[in-house]
Write an enzyme that holds these catalytic residues in place. Structure first.
Site, PDB file in Angstrom:
ATOM      1  N   LYS A   1       0.854  -1.188   0.000  1.00 45.43           N
ATOM      2  CA  LYS A   1       0.000   0.000   0.000  1.00 45.43           C
ATOM      3  C   LYS A   1       0.890   1.239   0.000  1.00 45.43           C
ATOM      4  O   LYS A   1       1.767   1.377   0.848  1.00 45.43           O
ATOM      5  CB  LYS A   1      -0.903  -0.030   1.235  1.00 45.43           C
ATOM      6  CG  LYS A   1      -1.959   1.055   1.275  1.00 45.43           C
ATOM      7  CD  LYS A   1      -2.834   0.879   2.505  1.00 45.43           C
ATOM      8  CE  LYS A   1      -3.897   1.952   2.598  1.00 45.43           C
ATOM      9  NZ  LYS A   1      -4.725   1.803   3.829  1.00 45.43           N
TER      10      LYS A   1
ATOM     11  N   HIS B   1      -0.169   4.450   0.294  1.00 41.17           N
ATOM     12  CA  HIS B   1      -0.670   5.576   1.077  1.00 41.17           C
ATOM     13  C   HIS B   1      -1.039   5.099   2.484  1.00 41.17           C
ATOM     14  O   HIS B   1      -0.938   3.916   2.792  1.00 41.17           O
ATOM     15  CB  HIS B   1      -1.894   6.190   0.393  1.00 41.17           C
ATOM     16  CG  HIS B   1      -3.031   5.217   0.242  1.00 41.17           C
ATOM     17  ND1 HIS B   1      -3.054   4.270  -0.744  1.00 41.17           N
ATOM     18  CD2 HIS B   1      -4.164   5.047   0.972  1.00 41.17           C
ATOM     19  CE1 HIS B   1      -4.162   3.548  -0.644  1.00 41.17           C
ATOM     20  NE2 HIS B   1      -4.848   3.997   0.399  1.00 41.17           N
TER      21      HIS B   1
END
Length: 227
Positions: free
Chosen positions: A109, A111
């Site tokens: 991921k 963010h």
């Protein structure tokens, strides 16, 4: 290391019955990843409602507690290991032992918190929780992530040990994926039931149509079973 499991015990046979009732364990003709035609198929993805997951967690917890295995936290490899590890953590907490739980994403991921790991910090002796072990790929990936985080991959827990020869580059080898993890990677492996337990179930509780399935499963075991 020796496999921490008792073949043919009552818990294992009850689990086979549960898997059959839930439609998770089926008989027929199924092509495996290794290209073999298996007379049975175990699909943990069909533990697909709250009642089934609750009972499944009880089986995992009972086998784990009975084994006496010591560990510090749980890790569920994506994807099926994620709900399995989560419900096992919840069931252990219900029984009075609250343990940390973590899992991984298939893709990092970029963010928010970022990274591939979610949940508790990996530390101490980590128990990897999954459904079955076909090639051991998910386990090897989990071991790498756990070690990279500074923790110790300690053991693996699965629902069903197929006790089947693994394949390497398309060629059958004498050992199973479970035996490879035990003997080459040095991790203990704990399973709720095995192919031997399935055969014992068919012998003890079979009859009628199940007798024909038993003969086919036994023939498959004799042909592809790991030494």
């Amino acid at each position: 290391m020796a496999e921490v499991k008792g073949a043919g015990d009552r818990l294992a046979l009850d689990f086979v019955q549960f898997a059959l009732d839930a439609g998770v364990l089926r008989f027929g003709e199924f092509k495996t990843k290794a290209g073999r035609l298996s007379p049975y198929f175990f699909n943990a993805g069909l533990f697909d409602d709250g009642a089934k997951m609750l009972r499944l967690a009880e089986f995992y917890a009972e086998r784990l507690i009975d084994s006496g295995l010591e560990f510090d936290m749980l890790f569920g490899p994506a994807y099926k290991g994620i709900p399995l590890g989560a419900v096992l953590a919840a069931e252990l907490a219900r029984r009075g032992r609250n343990v940390p739980f973590a899992y991984n994403r298939k893709e990092a991921k970029a963010h928010g918190e970022g990274g591939t790991l979610v949940g508790a910090k990996l530390q101490g002796r980590v128990l990897i929780v999954d459904d079955v072990m076909s090639a051991g790929t998910a386990v090897r990936e989990s071991i790498a992530m756990i070690r990279q985080a500074g923790a110790t991959p300690h053991a693996v827990m699965i629902a069903l040990d197929r006790q089947e020869m693994a394949t390497e580059d398309g060629v059958d080898v004498a050992h199973s994926a479970v035996q490879y993890v035990q003997n080459q990677l040095g991790l203990q492996v704990l399973s709720i039931a095995s192919l031997d337990d399935l055969l014992k179930y068919l012998a003890e509780r079979g009859g009628g149509e199940l007798d024909a399935h038993r003969d086919k499963v036994l023939a498959y075991r004799q042909r592809y079973g790991a030494v």
